[in-house]
Design a protein around this motif. Structure first.
Motif, PDB file in Angstrom:
ATOM      1  N   GLU A  91       3.735 -12.950  -2.307  1.00 40.79           N
ATOM      2  CA  GLU A  91       2.339 -13.401  -2.362  1.00 40.79           C
ATOM      3  C   GLU A  91       1.483 -12.573  -3.308  1.00 40.79           C
ATOM      4  N   GLY A  92       2.077 -11.523  -3.913  1.00 37.94           N
ATOM      5  CA  GLY A  92       1.338 -10.805  -4.940  1.00 37.94           C
ATOM      6  C   GLY A  92       1.233  -9.304  -4.802  1.00 37.94           C
ATOM      7  N   SER A  93       1.940  -8.710  -3.853  1.00 41.80           N
ATOM      8  CA  SER A  93       1.873  -7.257  -3.668  1.00 41.80           C
ATOM      9  C   SER A  93       3.055  -6.573  -4.348  1.00 41.80           C
ATOM     10  N   SER A  94       2.801  -5.881  -5.454  1.00 36.84           N
ATOM     11  CA  SER A  94       3.847  -5.103  -6.103  1.00 36.84           C
ATOM     12  C   SER A  94       4.168  -3.873  -5.255  1.00 36.84           C
ATOM     13  N   VAL A  95       5.424  -3.401  -5.335  1.00 46.49           N
ATOM     14  CA  VAL A  95       5.835  -2.223  -4.570  1.00 46.49           C
ATOM     15  C   VAL A  95       6.755  -1.358  -5.429  1.00 46.49           C
ATOM     16  N   ILE A  96       6.965  -0.129  -4.994  1.00 49.56           N
ATOM     17  CA  ILE A  96       7.907   0.791  -5.621  1.00 49.56           C
ATOM     18  C   ILE A  96       8.966   1.159  -4.588  1.00 49.56           C
TER      19      ILE A  96
ATOM     20  N   ARG B 187       1.729  -1.285  -4.075  1.00 44.89           N
ATOM     21  CA  ARG B 187       1.651  -0.652  -2.763  1.00 44.89           C
ATOM     22  C   ARG B 187       2.936   0.126  -2.500  1.00 44.89           C
ATOM     23  N   TRP B 188       2.830   1.128  -1.648  1.00 45.23           N
ATOM     24  CA  TRP B 188       4.005   1.836  -1.160  1.00 45.23           C
ATOM     25  C   TRP B 188       4.509   1.148   0.106  1.00 45.23           C
ATOM     26  N   ILE B 189       5.804   1.197   0.307  1.00 48.69           N
ATOM     27  CA  ILE B 189       6.400   0.747   1.559  1.00 48.69           C
ATOM     28  C   ILE B 189       6.706   1.986   2.399  1.00 48.69           C
ATOM     29  N   ALA B 190       6.260   1.985   3.647  1.00 46.59           N
ATOM     30  CA  ALA B 190       6.447   3.145   4.518  1.00 46.59           C
ATOM     31  C   ALA B 190       7.037   2.702   5.853  1.00 46.59           C
ATOM     32  N   LYS B 191       7.858   3.569   6.438  1.00 43.92           N
ATOM     33  CA  LYS B 191       8.411   3.241   7.752  1.00 43.92           C
ATOM     34  C   LYS B 191       7.280   3.149   8.769  1.00 43.92           C
ATOM     35  N   LYS B 192       7.433   2.267   9.736  1.00 45.03           N
ATOM     36  CA  LYS B 192       6.336   1.921  10.640  1.00 45.03           C
ATOM     37  C   LYS B 192       5.821   3.106  11.443  1.00 45.03           C
ATOM     38  N   GLU B 193       6.694   4.102  11.707  1.00 47.27           N
ATOM     39  CA  GLU B 193       6.270   5.250  12.504  1.00 47.27           C
ATOM     40  C   GLU B 193       5.130   6.015  11.834  1.00 47.27           C
ATOM     41  N   LEU B 194       5.089   6.004  10.507  1.00 46.57           N
ATOM     42  CA  LEU B 194       4.046   6.750   9.804  1.00 46.57           C
ATOM     43  C   LEU B 194       2.663   6.134   9.998  1.00 46.57           C
TER      44      LEU B 194
END
Length: 276
Positions: free
Chosen positions: A163-168, A117-124
């Motif tokens: 818990e199992g979510s890979s991120v970049i 998954r991507w991590i994005a700032k909450k405003e988006l």
């Protein structure tokens, strides 16, 4: 389906350098004009698939993957992945890479098949269609402000990863202005320490040449994503964040072509040996 596209590209626009051919110019223009409608289509498709059809957020990753591949092909960016066989598809990872181009996001989205998954700032996430699409495929929201909310947001993200979510993540914090590796900030490193999962270094090679920071149109070319050996983080504590940042910077540097390496003085801090 990423944290990007049009506003980030336009924010630091500079005049475009000459192209090698009129055909590449046309391909660059086509790719740029395709970003908004393609992003909307991908978001709507993901929402529809998750809500009414297969209802699997993991399988819905095919839509952001298609987004990346289509844009790369339109822009004449040819992507090759090296070292992917080192990844265990059943394990969560934090991918850590250098960041020198918007093409990094296009290439990683399109050609890395690991479920992440991507991590994005909450405003988006508040943007109509775009934010809803990110929620549909389970992208992770992060609060980049200061204070208790930001700390809680970091803890929540670390829990999701554990818990199992890979991120970049891109620890440099922003795109490199010259394509060379910049010092790593410790925010991404703290997330890795809190999550306790293995970190995978990634070297993005050729993306700066294909689409430099501040340019609107792709120059095309070959891009190589080199995947390094996963690094365990369970023995690192918060007090070790600077050490781990230096180690990860060194690991990423080892995966880069010479043109992406920083000047020698900026790498001195990264020459720390791994602990026993």
């Amino acid at each position: 389906m990423t944290t990007l596209p049009m506003t980030a590209i336009l924010s630091d626009y500079k005049p475009m350098a000459s192209f090698t051919s009129p055909i590449q110019l046309l391909r660059g223009i086509l790719a740029l004009l395709t970003i908004p409608p393609l992003t909307a289509i991908v978001c709507l498709s993901a929402m529809t698939d998750v809500r009414w059809f297969r209802k699997s957020k993991s399988q819905a990753q095919q839509f952001p993957r298609a987004w990346g591949r289509i844009l790369c092909r339109l822009a004449n960016i040819r992507v090759r992945v090296e070292g992917g066989e080192q990844l265990d598809q059943a394990k969560p990872y934090i991918f850590i890479g250098n960041h020198c181009s918007m093409a990094d996001i296009m290439a990683f989205s399109g050609y890395i098949t690991h479920d992440y998954r991507w991590i994005a700032k909450k405003e988006l996430f508040a943007i109509p269609i775009f934010g809803t699409g990110m929620k549909a495929v389970d992208f992770i929201s992060i609060d980049r402000s200061h204070g208790r909310e930001a700390v809680q947001s970091l803890n929540d993200a670390a829990q999701r990863i554990a818990e199992g979510s890979s991120v970049i993540l891109f620890p440099e914090g922003t795109r490199s202005p010259d394509g060379r590796l910049q010092p790593f900030k410790t925010g991404a490193v703290m997330l890795a320490i809190k999550a306790g999962v293995e970190v995978v270094p990634v070297g993005f090679n050729g993306t700066y040449q294909a689409l430099p920071k501040g340019k609107l149109l792709s120059r095309g070319g070959e891009v190589v994503l080199r995947i390094g050996t996963p690094l365990p983080t369970k023995n690192f504590k918060a007090k070790d964040k600077q050490e781990l940042a230096a180690i990860l910077q060194q690991r990423v540097a080892e995966l880069l072509d010479e043109c992406h390496l920083p000047v020698p003085s900026s790498m001195e801090a990264a020459s720390i040996s791994l602990p026993n």
